[in-house]
Scaffold this motif. Structure first.
Motif, PDB file in Angstrom:
ATOM      1  N   TYR A 120     -19.589  27.954  -9.685  1.00 12.48           N
ATOM      2  CA  TYR A 120     -19.879  26.552  -9.384  1.00 12.48           C
ATOM      3  C   TYR A 120     -18.645  25.944  -8.718  1.00 12.48           C
ATOM      4  O   TYR A 120     -17.516  26.311  -9.057  1.00 12.48           O
ATOM      5  N   PRO A 121     -18.854  25.033  -7.744  1.00 14.71           N
ATOM      6  CA  PRO A 121     -17.690  24.430  -7.076  1.00 14.71           C
ATOM      7  C   PRO A 121     -17.020  23.386  -7.966  1.00 14.71           C
ATOM      8  O   PRO A 121     -17.676  22.432  -8.388  1.00 14.71           O
ATOM      9  N   LEU A 122     -15.742  23.559  -8.234  1.00 12.78           N
ATOM     10  CA  LEU A 122     -14.977  22.542  -8.964  1.00 12.78           C
ATOM     11  C   LEU A 122     -14.087  21.849  -7.945  1.00 12.78           C
ATOM     12  O   LEU A 122     -13.100  22.422  -7.466  1.00 12.78           O
ATOM     13  N   LYS A 123     -14.477  20.623  -7.628  1.00 11.22           N
ATOM     14  CA  LYS A 123     -13.739  19.923  -6.561  1.00 11.22           C
ATOM     15  C   LYS A 123     -12.375  19.446  -7.050  1.00 11.22           C
ATOM     16  O   LYS A 123     -12.249  18.969  -8.182  1.00 11.22           O
ATOM     17  N   GLY A 124     -11.361  19.621  -6.206  1.00 14.18           N
ATOM     18  CA  GLY A 124     -10.025  19.121  -6.518  1.00 14.18           C
ATOM     19  C   GLY A 124      -9.439  18.458  -5.284  1.00 14.18           C
ATOM     20  O   GLY A 124     -10.013  18.548  -4.186  1.00 14.18           O
ATOM     21  N   TYR A 125      -8.303  17.798  -5.464  1.00 13.30           N
ATOM     22  CA  TYR A 125      -7.714  16.990  -4.384  1.00 13.30           C
ATOM     23  C   TYR A 125      -6.239  17.334  -4.241  1.00 13.30           C
ATOM     24  O   TYR A 125      -5.589  17.738  -5.211  1.00 13.30           O
TER      25      TYR A 125
ATOM     26  N   VAL B 296     -10.486  17.881 -11.459  1.00 16.01           N
ATOM     27  CA  VAL B 296     -11.660  18.747 -11.416  1.00 16.01           C
ATOM     28  C   VAL B 296     -12.884  17.840 -11.455  1.00 16.01           C
ATOM     29  O   VAL B 296     -13.087  17.096 -12.410  1.00 16.01           O
ATOM     30  N   ASP B 297     -13.688  17.896 -10.394  1.00 10.75           N
ATOM     31  CA  ASP B 297     -14.977  17.188 -10.369  1.00 10.75           C
ATOM     32  C   ASP B 297     -16.084  18.231 -10.423  1.00 10.75           C
ATOM     33  O   ASP B 297     -16.174  19.091  -9.533  1.00 10.75           O
ATOM     34  N   ILE B 298     -16.906  18.171 -11.467  1.00 10.59           N
ATOM     35  CA  ILE B 298     -18.040  19.098 -11.583  1.00 10.59           C
ATOM     36  C   ILE B 298     -19.285  18.286 -11.243  1.00 10.59           C
ATOM     37  O   ILE B 298     -19.769  17.526 -12.073  1.00 10.59           O
ATOM     38  N   GLY B 299     -19.773  18.416 -10.015  1.00 12.97           N
ATOM     39  CA  GLY B 299     -20.894  17.523  -9.708  1.00 12.97           C
ATOM     40  C   GLY B 299     -21.513  17.717  -8.350  1.00 12.97           C
ATOM     41  O   GLY B 299     -22.220  16.830  -7.877  1.00 12.97           O
ATOM     42  N   GLY B 300     -21.294  18.840  -7.701  1.00 12.17           N
ATOM     43  CA  GLY B 300     -21.975  19.029  -6.423  1.00 12.17           C
ATOM     44  C   GLY B 300     -21.170  19.889  -5.470  1.00 12.17           C
ATOM     45  O   GLY B 300     -20.090  20.357  -5.813  1.00 12.17           O
ATOM     46  N   TRP B 301     -21.743  20.075  -4.274  1.00  6.72           N
ATOM     47  CA  TRP B 301     -21.216  21.056  -3.332  1.00  6.72           C
ATOM     48  C   TRP B 301     -20.520  20.399  -2.141  1.00  6.72           C
ATOM     49  O   TRP B 301     -20.140  21.081  -1.192  1.00  6.72           O
ATOM     50  N   ASP B 302     -20.358  19.065  -2.143  1.00  4.29           N
ATOM     51  CA  ASP B 302     -19.689  18.432  -0.994  1.00  4.29           C
ATOM     52  C   ASP B 302     -18.190  18.362  -1.246  1.00  4.29           C
ATOM     53  O   ASP B 302     -17.749  18.278  -2.387  1.00  4.29           O
ATOM     54  N   ASN B 303     -17.418  18.432  -0.159  1.00  2.00           N
ATOM     55  CA  ASN B 303     -15.972  18.314  -0.363  1.00  2.00           C
ATOM     56  C   ASN B 303     -15.417  17.020   0.264  1.00  2.00           C
ATOM     57  O   ASN B 303     -14.318  16.976   0.789  1.00  2.00           O
ATOM     58  N   ASP B 304     -16.217  15.952   0.144  1.00  2.00           N
ATOM     59  CA  ASP B 304     -15.780  14.652   0.666  1.00  2.00           C
ATOM     60  C   ASP B 304     -14.583  14.135  -0.123  1.00  2.00           C
ATOM     61  O   ASP B 304     -14.480  14.356  -1.331  1.00  2.00           O
TER      62      ASP B 304
END
Ligand SMILES: Cc1cc2nc3c(=O)[nH]c(=O)nc-3n(C[C@H](O)[C@H](O)[C@H](O)COP(=O)(O)OP(=O)(O)OC[C@H]3O[C@@H](n4cnc5c(N)ncnc54)[C@H](O)[C@@H]3O)c2cc1C
Length: 414
Positions: free
Chosen positions: A270-275, A314-322
């Motif tokens: 799953y994608p874990l978005k980071g910044y 870490v954002d667990i909530g979707g596949w966009d990297n906005d």
């Protein structure tokens, strides 16, 4: 033997490099016009060989509930989706949070990470691979909260050279922390850890590879499907046509999930978005020289050449990297409170990326269930750290050699 590798991030490039080093013909396929423009672009830069504990740990589910009440400043943010894939991933994540499971997975990661360090050392020394701001400057994890430090202390591994430090010793190791000394409870120092610029590393690998007749890059070519017969991949479909393969390595980061689903291979990634923020250093004073992890805020700092890289969340909530302005604002605030004189955070280059994460935090290496299709996926928060070792193990398997370290706990179990 003609081997195709899908994905020109740090995992695909190290795999291609290792395979070519072993004498194979390699075709690397990357959908973007250049390599390393996705998750390998502006990550934290930490080669965190000795600090590899997975995100799934005892206490995290409870902490996450508290974080759900906070908005932009929570280290972890969960957004439920109408997605069975997300729910299954979260369920497995919860199961992996048991302390015993965390310890077991951390041991698998440590074994792979230490091997990775050796392989990068070999490539730097034997092949004279350089030009990516590599530094052996150690890693200091600082704790502001006494309970967090108490919880982490039993994990200090002095056989791996780690040391438990009090607040004063933290400042001795990293003088740029002096203004923060009163807020610190202590830290864990791993002097053997390193840092480097992942994007530049990828560029250097590509430069070496492009000079060799055994290598071909197909840039700007997305793999749209895999053609299989009798449980073997015969060819891959590219925009430019079909490419026949003897072996295929999938190293396509988060996109590996959709690519393999039609073959019945269900990757729990799953994608874990980071910044991240990248800023030019204002000068030499008050700039961290060591890699610093601010444990309670879950922010990492690495000096890369004459720049500072700050990464977190870490954002667990979707596949966009906005880019989320609220998250970026929080990161700017936390960094400027920690190292205020390092540079101008408001004008830093901002970036977001998707960590390709398994619930357990361990990557999936080796066999896929389809005879000639190999996996090198799911490296989550540690892809740069684990890349060289994963590439070496996988190329040994494909070449028919015994891998240098055990793959126990690092494979797809179906
Ligand atoms: C904020 C943040 C901080 C991080 N900090 C660190 C750190 O300090 N240390 C560390 O070790 N790790 C860190 N990581 C993790 C690390 O960056 C990743 O694990 C790593 O970059 C993953 O590499 P990859 O090659 O698997 O994926 P990617 O870099 O995303 O590469 C996959 C490639 O495959 C290509 N692709 C996908 N689908 C197709 C297709 N169908 N056809 C052709 N090409 C395709 C994509 O275009 C992409 O280039 C961090 C990650 C984030 C987000």
């Amino acid at each position: 033997m003609r081997i195709a590798v899908i994905g020109g991030g740090v995992i695909g490039l190290t795999t291609a490099y290792s395979l070519v080093r072993q004498g194979h013909q390699v075709e690397l396929i990357e959908r973007r016009d250049e390599v390393a423009l996705e998750t390998s672009f502006a990550n934290g830069g930490q080669l965190s060989y000795r600090y590899v504990s997975p995100l799934a740990d005892a206490g995290v589910p409870l902490q996450a509930l508290g974080w759900m009440l906070r908005r932009d400043d929570a280290p972890l943010r969960f957004r439920p989706r109408v997605s069975p894939h997300q729910w299954r991933w979260c369920l497995r994540f919860l199961l992996a949070c048991r302390r015993s499971v965390n310890r077991r997975n951390a041991a698998h990661l440590l074994r792979l990470a230490l091997h990775s360090q050796q392989i990068l050392c070999t490539w730097r020394e034997q092949d004279r691979l350089d030009g990516f701001d590599w530094r052996a400057n150690g890693k200091l994890v600082i704790y502001r909260d006494r309970a967090s430090l108490r919880k982490a202390s039993p994990g200090v591994d002095d056989t791996a050279g780690q040391r438990l430090l009090d607040a004063g010793q933290c400042v001795d190791v990293e003088p740029a922390l002096a203004p923060l000394a009163a807020a610190l409870q202590g830290g864990i120092y791993s002097p053997g850890d390193e840092a480097a610029d992942c994007h530049q590393f990828c560029q250097q690998l590509l430069q070496r590879l492009c000079g060799l007749p055994a290598f071909r890059l197909h840039a700007g070519q997305a793999v749209t499907a895999l053609r299989t017969e009798r449980n073997r991949v015969q060819a891959i479909m590219l925009d430019e046509g079909e490419l026949a393969v003897d072996h295929l390595v999938v190293a396509a980061g988060t996109a590996s999930v959709a690519l393999l689903r039609p073959l019945g291979i269900d990757l729990s990634i799953y994608p874990l978005k980071g910044y991240s923020l990248t800023l030019p250093l204002a000068g030499e004073a008050n700039v961290p020289q060591t890699n610093v992890t601010d444990y309670d805020n879950k922010v990492v700092y690495a000096r890369l050449g004459d720049q500072l890289r700050v990464a977190a969340m870490v954002d667990i909530g979707g596949w966009d990297n906005d880019l989320d302005p609220g998250r970026i604002g929080t990161l700017q605030r936390l960094a400027s409170e920690t190292f205020p004189a390092a540079g101008d955070y408001r004008n830093a280059r901002q970036w977001a990326g998707l960590r390709p994460a398994t619930p357990e935090g361990t990557p999936l290496l080796g066999r896929s269930g389809v005879d000639n299709l190999w996996l090198n996926v799911g490296h989550g928060s540690l892809g740069f750290t684990l890349a060289c070792g994963s590439a070496d193990l996988l190329s040994s398997l494909i070449g028919g050699y015994l891998p240098a370290v055990s793959l126990d706990g690092l494979t797809l179990t179906t």
